[in-house]
Design a protein around this motif. Structure first.
Motif, mmCIF file in Angstrom:
data_model
loop_
_atom_site.group_PDB
_atom_site.id
_atom_site.type_symbol
_atom_site.label_atom_id
_atom_site.label_comp_id
_atom_site.label_asym_id
_atom_site.label_seq_id
_atom_site.Cartn_x
_atom_site.Cartn_y
_atom_site.Cartn_z
ATOM 1 N N ASP A 41 0.418 -1.334 0.090
ATOM 2 C CA ASP A 41 -0.039 0.355 0.053
ATOM 3 C C ASP A 41 0.868 1.251 0.114
ATOM 4 O O ASP A 41 0.404 2.343 -0.066
ATOM 5 N N ALA A 42 1.874 1.321 0.241
ATOM 6 C CA ALA A 42 3.301 1.920 0.530
ATOM 7 C C ALA A 42 4.322 1.947 0.850
ATOM 8 O O ALA A 42 4.552 0.229 0.794
ATOM 9 N N TYR A 43 5.065 2.649 -0.171
ATOM 10 C CA TYR A 43 6.620 2.371 -0.155
ATOM 11 C C TYR A 43 7.611 4.078 0.264
ATOM 12 O O TYR A 43 6.968 4.921 0.307
ATOM 13 N N LEU A 44 8.487 3.494 1.086
ATOM 14 C CA LEU A 44 9.210 4.792 1.975
ATOM 15 C C LEU A 44 10.790 4.499 0.939
ATOM 16 O O LEU A 44 11.648 3.316 1.039
ATOM 17 N N ILE A 45 10.930 5.856 0.349
ATOM 18 C CA ILE A 45 12.085 5.419 0.274
ATOM 19 C C ILE A 45 13.226 6.293 0.395
ATOM 20 O O ILE A 45 13.514 7.685 1.051
ATOM 21 N N GLU A 106 10.337 8.874 20.374
ATOM 22 C CA GLU A 106 11.158 9.515 20.864
ATOM 23 C C GLU A 106 11.264 10.202 19.972
ATOM 24 O O GLU A 106 12.231 11.675 20.024
ATOM 25 N N VAL A 107 11.799 9.953 18.645
ATOM 26 C CA VAL A 107 12.236 10.703 17.723
ATOM 27 C C VAL A 107 11.030 11.409 16.622
ATOM 28 O O VAL A 107 9.833 11.382 15.923
ATOM 29 N N PRO A 108 11.136 12.515 16.067
ATOM 30 C CA PRO A 108 10.173 13.431 16.030
ATOM 31 C C PRO A 108 10.208 13.062 14.875
ATOM 32 O O PRO A 108 10.173 13.313 13.894
ATOM 33 N N ILE A 109 8.528 12.610 13.879
ATOM 34 C CA ILE A 109 8.201 12.657 12.202
ATOM 35 C C ILE A 109 7.494 13.708 12.043
ATOM 36 O O ILE A 109 6.749 14.167 12.534
ATOM 37 N N PHE A 110 8.164 14.105 10.789
ATOM 38 C CA PHE A 110 7.654 15.490 10.096
ATOM 39 C C PHE A 110 6.993 14.915 8.605
ATOM 40 O O PHE A 110 7.822 14.824 7.904
ATOM 41 N N THR A 111 6.181 15.707 8.375
ATOM 42 C CA THR A 111 5.104 14.976 7.092
ATOM 43 C C THR A 111 4.671 15.853 6.125
ATOM 44 O O THR A 111 4.227 16.822 6.836
ATOM 45 N N GLU A 112 4.283 15.692 5.302
ATOM 46 C CA GLU A 112 4.069 16.476 3.884
ATOM 47 C C GLU A 112 3.518 15.595 3.091
ATOM 48 O O GLU A 112 4.136 15.273 2.108
ATOM 49 N N GLY A 113 2.215 15.918 3.338
ATOM 50 C CA GLY A 113 1.831 15.203 1.930
ATOM 51 C C GLY A 113 0.831 16.307 0.755
ATOM 52 O O GLY A 113 0.795 17.414 1.133
ATOM 53 N N ALA A 114 1.143 15.599 0.000
ATOM 54 C CA ALA A 114 0.574 15.971 -1.661
ATOM 55 C C ALA A 114 -0.909 16.310 -1.768
ATOM 56 O O ALA A 114 -0.832 17.529 -2.251
ATOM 57 N N THR A 115 -1.765 16.149 -0.952
ATOM 58 C CA THR A 115 -3.365 16.959 -0.705
ATOM 59 C C THR A 115 -3.115 16.001 1.116
ATOM 60 O O THR A 115 -2.435 15.423 1.887
ATOM 61 N N SER A 116 -4.324 17.009 1.403
ATOM 62 C CA SER A 116 -4.603 17.019 3.434
ATOM 63 C C SER A 116 -4.877 15.139 3.063
ATOM 64 O O SER A 116 -4.600 14.985 4.580
ATOM 65 N N GLU A 117 -5.287 15.034 2.646
ATOM 66 C CA GLU A 117 -6.506 13.215 2.841
ATOM 67 C C GLU A 117 -4.017 12.553 3.057
ATOM 68 O O GLU A 117 -4.755 11.550 3.626
ATOM 69 N N ILE A 118 -4.022 12.769 1.942
ATOM 70 C CA ILE A 118 -2.672 11.383 1.698
ATOM 71 C C ILE A 118 -2.050 11.855 3.566
ATOM 72 O O ILE A 118 -1.120 10.736 3.806
ATOM 73 N N GLU A 119 -1.615 13.363 3.572
ATOM 74 C CA GLU A 119 -0.973 13.808 4.688
ATOM 75 C C GLU A 119 -1.658 12.820 6.065
ATOM 76 O O GLU A 119 -0.868 12.358 6.974
ATOM 77 N N ALA A 120 -2.988 13.142 6.455
ATOM 78 C CA ALA A 120 -4.395 11.675 7.510
ATOM 79 C C ALA A 120 -3.582 11.060 7.389
ATOM 80 O O ALA A 120 -2.865 10.465 8.462
ATOM 81 N N GLU A 121 -3.143 9.769 5.940
ATOM 82 C CA GLU A 121 -3.105 8.751 6.114
ATOM 83 C C GLU A 121 -1.450 8.940 6.698
ATOM 84 O O GLU A 121 -0.855 7.710 7.034
ATOM 85 N N MET A 122 -1.024 9.714 5.711
ATOM 86 C CA MET A 122 0.901 9.658 6.445
ATOM 87 C C MET A 122 0.950 10.079 7.933
ATOM 88 O O MET A 122 1.608 8.661 8.378
#
Length: 237
Positions: A41-45, A106-122
């Motif tokens: 469903d998802a791939y992380l590069i 404890e590691v901060p993760i910063f996200t940015e999605g192409a759309t708000s729906e994608i960012e919510a999934e991330m």
């Protein structure tokens, strides 16, 4: 919390893929060919910054509708455009070494999605890994990455210079560990500017000149001089 399963590790070095897959679970697949990607469903590069676009260009057509993410602090989200349809940036603010275990919660993760729906999934994926998930667009993420280079990569290089300096007199680096630990502890209590000590913070040019006179490595001497000048300048502001 939603359960996520890592189904495959892909690396250009098969041994690296095999070793990492083995730490996840015995059923985790591994490959050294992007053409052999498993269905997911998802791939992380997570590759060098200049290799991200090349990896995306090689993604098989049947996988292009999945969610694609890269982990870079400095590569713009636009790198995905025209290559995959669902994408975003998944940036963990931490230094990673194979031999050092981490508490990812404890590691901060910063996200940015192409759309708000994608960012919510991330964010749902990120929240399954970390307790500290934030939004950061490409400009903010770049600023964070620059700060991380100063605070981590450059500081670690200064540790290397200190280690090399001590080793000339057969002094172990371990003698500095209590000082390093206290330096880090102190900046959890006060600002780095308020925590600054040493000859440059005191404006003690006599000590600085003595130190410069005995540092025989030209680059190390230039670093010492430049950082001392920066500290003195910062204290005047």
């Amino acid at each position: 919390a939603k359960h996520y399963e890592i189904v495959q590790i892909a690396s250009r070095h098969l041994d690296n893929a095999r070793q990492l897959a083995a730490t996840i679970n015995p059923q985790c697949q591994y490959t050294d060919s992007i053409s052999e990607l498993a269905q997911a469903d998802a791939y992380l590069i997570s590759v060098n910054d200049d290799a991200i676009a090349k990896v995306l260009q090689e993604v098989p057509a049947e996988h292009r509708k999945a969610l694609w993410m890269h982990t870079s602090g400095s590569v713009d989200i636009s790198v995905f455009q025209g290559l995959v349809s669902r994408y975003g940036v998944f940036y963990p603010l931490q230094t990673f070494s194979k031999s050092v275990a981490l508490d990812m919660k404890e590691v901060p993760i910063f996200t940015e999605g192409a759309t708000s729906e994608i960012e919510a999934e991330m964010n749902a994926i990120a929240s399954a890994i970390s307790d500290h998930v934030y939004h950061a667009d490409s400009e903010i993420r770049r600023t964070i990455h620059i700060s991380a280079v100063y605070a981590c990569n450059f500081v670690n290089h200064l540790f290397s210079i200190a280690d090399r300096t001590l080793s000339r007199h057969d002094i172990p680096f371990e003698v500095l560990l209590p000082l390093i630990k206290e330096t880090v502890r102190k900046v959890t209590k006060v600002s780095p500017t308020d925590a600054q000590t040493g000859p440059a913070a005191r404006g003690d040019k006599g000590i600085i000149d003595k130190h410069l006179s005995v540092i025989d490595n030209e680059t190390d001497r230039a670093i010492y001089k430049l950082l001392s000048e920066s500290i003195m300048q910062n204290n005047k502001q």
